[in-house]
Design a protein around this motif. Structure first.
Motif, PDB file in Angstrom:
ATOM      1  N   LYS A   3      49.004  50.320  45.316  1.00  0.00           N
ATOM      2  CA  LYS A   3      49.694  49.470  44.901  1.00  0.00           C
ATOM      3  C   LYS A   3      50.814  49.436  46.226  1.00  0.00           C
ATOM      4  O   LYS A   3      51.088  50.131  46.911  1.00  0.00           O
ATOM      5  N   CYS A 194      46.431  46.898  32.762  1.00  0.00           N
ATOM      6  CA  CYS A 194      47.156  47.142  33.667  1.00  0.00           C
ATOM      7  C   CYS A 194      47.269  48.422  34.027  1.00  0.00           C
ATOM      8  O   CYS A 194      46.949  49.239  33.579  1.00  0.00           O
ATOM      9  N   GLY A 261      47.678  39.768  37.989  1.00  0.00           N
ATOM     10  CA  GLY A 261      46.809  40.111  39.057  1.00  0.00           C
ATOM     11  C   GLY A 261      45.900  38.976  38.913  1.00  0.00           C
ATOM     12  O   GLY A 261      44.956  38.961  39.467  1.00  0.00           O
ATOM     13  N   ASP A 298      49.750  44.640  36.901  1.00  0.00           N
ATOM     14  CA  ASP A 298      48.696  43.980  37.492  1.00  0.00           C
ATOM     15  C   ASP A 298      47.634  43.557  36.882  1.00  0.00           C
ATOM     16  O   ASP A 298      46.424  43.235  37.352  1.00  0.00           O
TER      17      ASP A 298
ATOM     18  N   THR B 262      48.514  40.562  43.774  1.00  0.00           N
ATOM     19  CA  THR B 262      49.614  41.268  43.868  1.00  0.00           C
ATOM     20  C   THR B 262      50.684  40.676  42.756  1.00  0.00           C
ATOM     21  O   THR B 262      51.186  39.804  42.868  1.00  0.00           O
ATOM     22  N   PRO B 263      51.301  41.872  42.018  1.00  0.00           N
ATOM     23  CA  PRO B 263      52.319  41.503  41.318  1.00  0.00           C
ATOM     24  C   PRO B 263      53.436  41.287  41.917  1.00  0.00           C
ATOM     25  O   PRO B 263      53.719  41.719  42.929  1.00  0.00           O
ATOM     26  N   ARG B 300      44.593  41.790  46.998  1.00  0.00           N
ATOM     27  CA  ARG B 300      45.943  42.254  46.976  1.00  0.00           C
ATOM     28  C   ARG B 300      46.332  42.721  48.230  1.00  0.00           C
ATOM     29  O   ARG B 300      45.680  43.039  49.187  1.00  0.00           O
TER      30      ARG B 300
END
Lengths: 330, 330
Positions: A3, A194, A261, A298, B262-263, B300
Motif C-alpha cells: 500500500k 479488502c 481497486g 482496495d 489504488t484507493p 497499483r
C-alpha cells in the motif's frame, strides 16, 4: 499486500491532512479531531453532516462543499467516529437553522450520532436525523440491525444538500433525505477482499475463481459465494435484486460504484449492461453516475444503486454542487 | 486475476458503449469506429482532439466536453488507434477553425496521428499537433523515442481546451498546449503490474516486497526496482525527480494520479507529503488534483505531475470545463 502508506497507525490522520492539503481554501480540519468541515457555511442555512468509519473514500469528506455536506466526521478504518467528535462537528456546522445528521445504518454510527445529537440539542442546536439502509442484500449483518447503509447514501447527501442550499428548513431537508431513503436500493459484489492497513492481509478469503454477491462495504458476508461470473451476469444479478426491491416505474438515477481497486473501464462495462437492462424493463435513466463513490479500501468489485425518481428529486439532483468528489454545474 | 469483463475481445467496445450510455446527451460514438466525439461542437471553434491505446481510463474520452476535448480516438488496449479512425475523428470534429491533435509520445500514436493529420489536410482541414513527453524518468523506452507522454497530458487537454473555448485560433491553441508541455513533468511508481484483459496475468513480475520507480503507463521499465518504500519516501523520490527537471520557481499545479487499482485514500496520503515538500521548497500550490486521471488498467501505484504556472496558464486552468472526469465551475 503493498500500500501507499507510512505507519498504518497514521493512515486516517495523513489521509485527512492530504484532503485538506488538496482543498485548503474550502475545507478545514477541527483541531484534535478527525472531523473535516467547510470553511464557510452560509448563515441561516440548514447544515447537512455525515460521517462514519474511514476506508470508504471519497465518502464522506469528498462530498464537502456547496450543495452537499457541511461536515464529515471520520473514524478509524471501519470504526465509527466518537460521539464527542460528532458533537463537535454539529456545533461547528450549525449556522442557526439546525443540523441534519445523515447516518449509515451501522450500530456504532447510529449510537454515536444519536448520542451526539442529544448532546447538541442540550446545547440548543436543533437536530434531525435520517438513517440510510439501502443495501437490499441482507437483513441484519455483522455490524447492523436491519439493512446496511451503502452507496445510496451519496444520493441522500446530494438531495439533502440541495434542499438545504435552496433554503429549505430542517423539516424540509429531513423530508427530502427520507424521500431518497424510501426510494433507493443498492447491492454489491466483491471479486477480492479488502485489506485493512493495520492487518495487511485480506479480511476474508475468496478463491481465485470465486466472487461474493451481496458483499458489505466492510467485507460483511453477502448472500452467495459463487464461481466467477461475467460482468453482464453480475450486473443482471445485482440490478435485478435492486429493481425487485425498489420497484421503479418511470425514470431512475443510477450509480455503478467501484469498491476502490476496480478500474473505471470495468465500471463502464458494467454500466453498459445496466443501462441495457433498464431499457429492457421499460425504465428511463435520467442520470447515470459511474466511478468510486463509496469504496471498501482496495476491494475489487462494484455495487449498483438505483433511485426511483420524481420531479422534486430530479430538481434536487440537478441543483448545483461543488465538492472534491462531485461537481454539478447549473 | 479476476476482472469485471465479458469476452476480453469486447473489452474496449463495451467500455466505450458504457461511457456513451452514461452520457448519451453529450457524447456519441462514430459508427464502426472506436472514436467518441462531443454531440455538439460550436461552429467556428478550434477543435481539440486526442487519443491513444485504451487502458488509461478516464483518458481520453472522459475529458470530452465544453472546455476540454472534442474528440477522443481509442485503440485496443495499449495499442494506437488507426490513422483512418483518427482521420474520421478529425473530420467529424472540425468546426471550420481547424483541429489540434494532442499526441502522447509513443511511436504508434505519433505515426498514426501524423498520417491522419496529413490525410485530413488533403481534405482541406487545417491541422496542428503537439506531442506530450512529460515523463522525466527515462529517455527512450519500449514504445518511445525520447520521453514518454503520461499524466501531464491532462493539463494539456485542459489548457488547450480552455483556449479553444475562449475563441483562440489554431495557432493560439497550439501555443497554449506547447506552453504546458514545456513546463510540465511527471514520474510514476508501481506497486503491482497491470494485467491486460487478453493475457489475464501480470505484464511484468514484481515481488511481494518490490516496487518499480519510474514505471511507464504500459508497464514499461522504470529507473529502479527497489524494496518497498513508505508513501512519503515514494512521494519524495518522484517529486524530487520532477522538480529537478521542471525547475519551477513560484506557483505550481500538481496531480497525484492513481494508476487504476489504488484507493483514493492512499493518493491523499501521497498528496499530503507532496504538498509538504513543495512548501519546504518555497513553492506555492495554486491547484492540487488527486485521483485517477491517467491509469494503467488495474496497476497499483501513482504518479506525480508538477506544472510550473504563469498567469495565462492559471487563467486557462481556471476556465470552466464540463466533462465526465473533470468539471471546473466558473
Amino acid at each position: 499486500m503493498k500500500k501507499l502508506i507510512n505507519d498504518p497507525a497514521d493512515y486516517v490522520d495523513e489521509m485527512l491532512d492530504g484532503m485538506v492539503a488538496a482543498h485548503p481554501d474550502e475545507i478545514r480540519r477541527i483541531d484534535t479531531t478527525k472531523v473535516l468541515v467547510r470553511r464557510e457555511i452560509p448563515e441561516g442555512k440548514v447544515a447537512v453532516v455525515s460521517g462514519g468509519g474511514s476506508g470508504h473514500e471519497p465518502t464522506h469528506a469528498g462530498y464537502l462543499g456547496p450543495g452537499m455536506l457541511d461536515g464529515a466526521a471520520a473514524g478509524e478504518v471501519f470504526t465509527s467516529p466518537t460521539a464527542n467528535e460528532v458533537q463537535e462537528m454539529i456545533d461547528a456546522c450549525d449556522a442557526g437553522a439546525g443540523v441534519l445528521l445523515v447516518i449509515k445504518n451501522y450500530e456504532g454510527d447510529v449510537m454515536n450520532f444519536e448520542t451526539a445529537g442529544e448532546m447538541a440539542e442540550m446545547g440548543d442546536v436543533e437536530v434531525a436525523q435520517v438513517v440510510v439502509n439501502d443495501d437490499v442484500a441482507v437483513e441484519d449483518s455483522t455490524y447492523t440491525s436491519g439493512r446496511r447503509g451503502v452507496c445510496g447514501t451519496i444520493f441522500v447527501h446530494k438531495v439533502a444538500g440541495a434542499m438545504a442550499d435552496r433554503g429549505g428548513d430542517l423539516e424540509a431537508v429531513e423530508r427530502a433525505a427520507q424521500r431518497v431513503i424510501d426510494n433507493v436500493g443498492t447491492m454489491g459484489a466483491a471479486l477480492t477482499s479488502c485489506v485493512t492497513p493495520e492487518k495487511g492481509s485480506p479480511t476474508f478469503d475468496l478463491g481465485e475463481d470465486e466472487i461474493e454477491i451481496g458483499i458489505g462495504i466492510h467485507g460483511e458476508p453477502g448472500v452467495e459465494r459463487t464461481g466467477m461470473m461475467s460482468a453482464d451476469e453480475i450486473a443482471d444479478r445485482l440490478a435485478t435484486a435492486v429493481l425487485d426491491d425498489v420497484e421503479p416505474e418511470g425514470e431512475v438515477a443510477t450509480i455503478v460504484n467501484g469498491m476502490g481497486g476496480t478500474p473505471l473501464s470495468e465500471l463502464y462495462i458494467v454500466n453498459r449492461r445496466l443501462q441495457e437492462l433498464l431499457g429492457e424493463r421499460g425504465l428511463e435513466t435520467w442520470d447515470a453516475w459511474v466511478g468510486d463513490y463509496m469504496t471498501s479500501l482496495d476491494m475489487r468489485g462494484c455495487s449498483i444503486t438505483i433511485l426511483d425518481l420524481d420531479d422534486e428529486l430530479k430538481e434536487l439532483l440537478a441543483h448545483e454542487a461543488d465538492t472534491p468528489a462531485l461537481t454539478v454545474r447549473d
